[in-house]
Design an enzyme around this catalytic site. Sequence first.
Site, short mmCIF file in Angstrom:
data_model
loop_
_atom_site.label_atom_id
_atom_site.label_comp_id
_atom_site.label_asym_id
_atom_site.label_seq_id
_atom_site.Cartn_x
_atom_site.Cartn_y
_atom_site.Cartn_z
CE LYS A 192 -1.74 2.85 2.86
NZ LYS A 192 -1.84 4.10 2.07
N GLY A 245 7.47 5.08 7.62
CA GLY A 245 6.59 6.22 7.84
C GLY A 245 6.84 6.84 9.19
CD GLU A 267 14.25 1.31 7.83
OE1 GLU A 267 14.73 2.38 8.24
OE2 GLU A 267 14.88 0.25 7.76
CG LEU A 268 9.36 4.03 12.82
CD1 LEU A 268 8.98 3.82 14.27
CD2 LEU A 268 8.15 3.86 11.91
CB CYS A 302 13.33 9.39 7.28
SG CYS A 302 14.31 8.53 6.05
CD GLU A 402 10.32 12.88 11.17
OE1 GLU A 402 9.22 12.34 11.37
OE2 GLU A 402 11.23 12.34 10.52
P1 NAP Z 1 2.74 8.25 7.79
O1 NAP Z 1 1.67 9.23 7.98
O2 NAP Z 1 3.16 7.42 8.93
O3 NAP Z 1 2.30 7.33 6.57
C1 NAP Z 1 3.12 6.31 6.05
C2 NAP Z 1 2.27 5.29 5.36
O4 NAP Z 1 1.41 4.66 6.31
C3 NAP Z 1 1.34 5.88 4.30
O5 NAP Z 1 1.19 4.96 3.24
C4 NAP Z 1 0.05 6.01 5.07
O6 NAP Z 1 -1.05 6.06 4.21
C5 NAP Z 1 0.08 4.75 5.88
N1 NAP Z 1 -0.79 4.73 7.05
C6 NAP Z 1 -1.20 5.76 7.83
N2 NAP Z 1 -1.99 5.31 8.83
C7 NAP Z 1 -2.07 3.96 8.70
C8 NAP Z 1 -2.73 2.94 9.43
N3 NAP Z 1 -3.47 3.17 10.50
N4 NAP Z 1 -2.60 1.67 8.99
C9 NAP Z 1 -1.84 1.38 7.91
N5 NAP Z 1 -1.21 2.31 7.18
C10 NAP Z 1 -1.32 3.59 7.58
O7 NAP Z 1 4.06 8.95 7.26
P2 NAP Z 1 4.15 10.03 6.13
O8 NAP Z 1 3.67 11.31 6.67
O9 NAP Z 1 3.55 9.53 4.87
O10 NAP Z 1 5.73 10.03 5.90
C11 NAP Z 1 6.59 10.77 6.69
C12 NAP Z 1 7.22 9.94 7.78
O11 NAP Z 1 7.93 8.83 7.22
C13 NAP Z 1 8.26 10.72 8.55
O12 NAP Z 1 8.14 10.46 9.93
C14 NAP Z 1 9.58 10.17 8.02
O13 NAP Z 1 10.63 10.33 8.91
C15 NAP Z 1 9.24 8.76 7.76
N6 NAP Z 1 10.16 8.15 6.80
C16 NAP Z 1 11.08 7.23 7.25
C17 NAP Z 1 11.99 6.66 6.37
C18 NAP Z 1 12.98 5.65 6.86
O14 NAP Z 1 13.50 4.91 6.04
N7 NAP Z 1 13.27 5.55 8.14
C19 NAP Z 1 11.97 7.01 5.03
C20 NAP Z 1 11.03 7.95 4.59
C21 NAP Z 1 10.13 8.50 5.50
P3 NAP Z 1 -1.64 7.46 3.67
O15 NAP Z 1 -0.52 8.41 3.49
O16 NAP Z 1 -2.28 7.06 2.39
O17 NAP Z 1 -2.61 7.90 4.71
#
Ligand code: NAP
Length: 502
Positions: A192, A245, A267-268, A302, A402
Site C-alpha cells: 500500500k 513512515g 523505518e521511522l 527521514c 520531527e
Molecule cells: P505516515 O503518515 O506514517 O504514513 C506512512 C504510510 O502509512 C502511508 O502509506 C500512510 O497512508 C500509511 N498509514 C497511515 N496510517 C495507517 C494505518 N493506521 N494503517 C496502515 N497504514 C497507515 O508517514 P508520512 O507522513 O507519509 O511520511 C513521513 C514519515 O515517514 C516521517 O516520519 C519520516 O521520517 C518517515 N520516513 C522514514 C523513512 C525511513 O527509512 N526511516 C523514510 C522515509 C520517510 P496514507 O498516506 O495514504 O494515509
Amino acid sequence: MALSVLPHKDELGIKDGQSFVDGEWVEGTSGESWTHVHPATNEECGQFGVASAADVDRAVTAARRAFDEGDWPRWKAKDRIKLLRRVSELLADHADELSRTQTFDNGLPISFGSIYQVSADFAADAFDHHAGWVDKIAGETLPTYTGSDFQILTLKEPVGVVAAVIPWNAPVMLFAQKVAPALAAGCTVVLKPSEYATFSVIRMAQILEEAGVPKGVFNLVLGPGSTTGEALITHPGVDKITFTGSRLVGKRIMEAAADRIARVSLELGGKSPNIIFEDVDVASAAATAMGMVSFGLSGQGCVCHTRALVQESIYDDLVNGAVAMAAATTFGDPFDPAVTSGPLINQRQLDKVVGYIEKGSAEGGRLVCGGDRPGGDLAAGNFVNPTLFADVDNSMTIAQEEIFGPVLAAIPFRDEEDAVRLANQTNYGLGASVHTNDIRRAIRVAKAVRAGSFGVNGYTVMPNAPFGGFKESGLGREGGRQSIEGFLETKTVTIALTDSPI
Ligand code: NAP
Ligand code: MG
C-alpha cells in the site's frame, strides 16, 4: 502566469489509478475515489478508486494462495535471479520517466529526482543487489553437545505473505527497498503506497507485471492509511508487516502486529544531528547543513540532519553561511531543472510546519531567516522559505520533534563531550554526521553517537548498506544481508544418526 503541472500528466501518459490484485488491474469496490492534488499548485490532477476491506482481503488471499499453493517460494534460484534482474533492467530503462512521475506525485524538484538515493537507478540497483542474494541464502550445520548421536542444521525459509506500507516522500526508492528483498527471499507481497504518491508506484507495479512476476505474487492496493492501510495491517493472512513512515503510525503497526505476533520491521522518523567541529571549511559545512533541510523536498526526508550542532568558535560564521545558502534556494515548477526546492506535501503538513516555526520563536529560538512563505505564483502551492533558528536549546520542541519541513535548528557546543551528549539527547536515532578533519575524533564520535547510519564529512545511503534506526527511529534494517534476513524464518532440523536417540 500561474504554475501548472497538468501538462506533464498527458506527457507522462498518467491515467487514473487502479489497484493490482491477483494479476489484474481493478477498480476499488469501495465506491469511493481519491483525488490527487499536486503540492506545488494544489491543482486536482488525477484520481484513483479506493480499495475497500474486501479488495484488501482479495489481495491478501491472492498473495496467500501464491505463497501456500503456488510454486513461487520453490522457484529455482536461477529463474528468480533472472526475473529480479529483468525488473532491474526495466527500472533502469524507465528511470527518467519514473523520476518525472515521482515529481508528478510529490513535487520533488526534477533536479533532485535524478539524485541517486531517491532515483529509479537506486531502485534498479536494489533489485540487482537482491537478485544476487537469491543463491546465497544459507543455513548452518551445527555440532551437538551430546556427541555424534545427531546432526543439526538450519534452513532459511521465506516468512510468507508480506504487507508493505510506504510513505510519499521517496516512493520509487522505498518500493524497491521493501519489494526487492521480499521477492528475493521467496515471499509474496501486498503493497500500500501513500495516497499522496501513487502514480509512480503504479508505474513500478506495471514494470513488475511486464517483467513476468507471477499472478498473486505482487499486489497493489490503493487508498488512505486509515481505511485501506488498516484493513491490510490487521488482516490475519499477513505474516509480516514492513513499514516506512511516521513514529505514530509505526506504533499503531506494532500494536496491530502484536495481536497475532506478526513479524514487523519499522523505518521511522528522525531528528538527526550534524556535528560540525571548528577545524573544517566553515562555508562548505554551512552549505551542507542548510542544503540538507532546504534543497530537494524541503526537509521532508527521514534522515535530513535537522539539528546543526556547531562548535562555539565557528558558530556565528556557520550561521551566516547557512543564511547565504538559504538565499540560494529556488522554488517554482518542480519540472524546471533550475528549481532546487519543493513544496510541502499537503495543507496539513504546511500547517504543522508553520505551527512549529511559531513554537520555535515562542520558546526563545532566534529566527535568523525564513519562517514565511513565498508569494506571487508560488502562493497557491505549499511552499515554505528555508528557515533557520539560532541559539536553540536542545530541549526546545523544535530540537526534539520531527518537523518534516525546511527548518534547521543551530545549537552551539563547547567540546567533543558536549557535542556527543547533545547528539544523543533525543528519542530518535536514525542518522547522524560529523564534520572534522581529525580522523581519530571522527571515529570516536561515530562510535559514541547512537544512530543507525553515520556520515563522516558526508552522508549517503546505498542499496547494499544496512539502513535503519536506533531507539524510536525503528526496528530492523533495509539494504544488504540484514534486509534479506528480515524476510526469512529460521528452521532448525535435528537428524538422529543412531537407532536410539534421546
Ligand atoms: P505516515 O503518515 O506514517 O504514513 C506512512 C504510510 O502509512 C502511508 O502509506 C500512510 O497512508 C500509511 N498509514 C497511515 N496510517 C495507517 C494505518 N493506521 N494503517 C496502515 N497504514 C497507515 O508517514 P508520512 O507522513 O507519509 O511520511 C513521513 C514519515 O515517514 C516521517 O516520519 C519520516 O521520517 C518517515 N520516513 C522514514 C523513512 C525511513 O527509512 N526511516 C523514510 C522515509 C520517510 P496514507 O498516506 O495514504 O494515509
Ligand atoms: Mg500521513
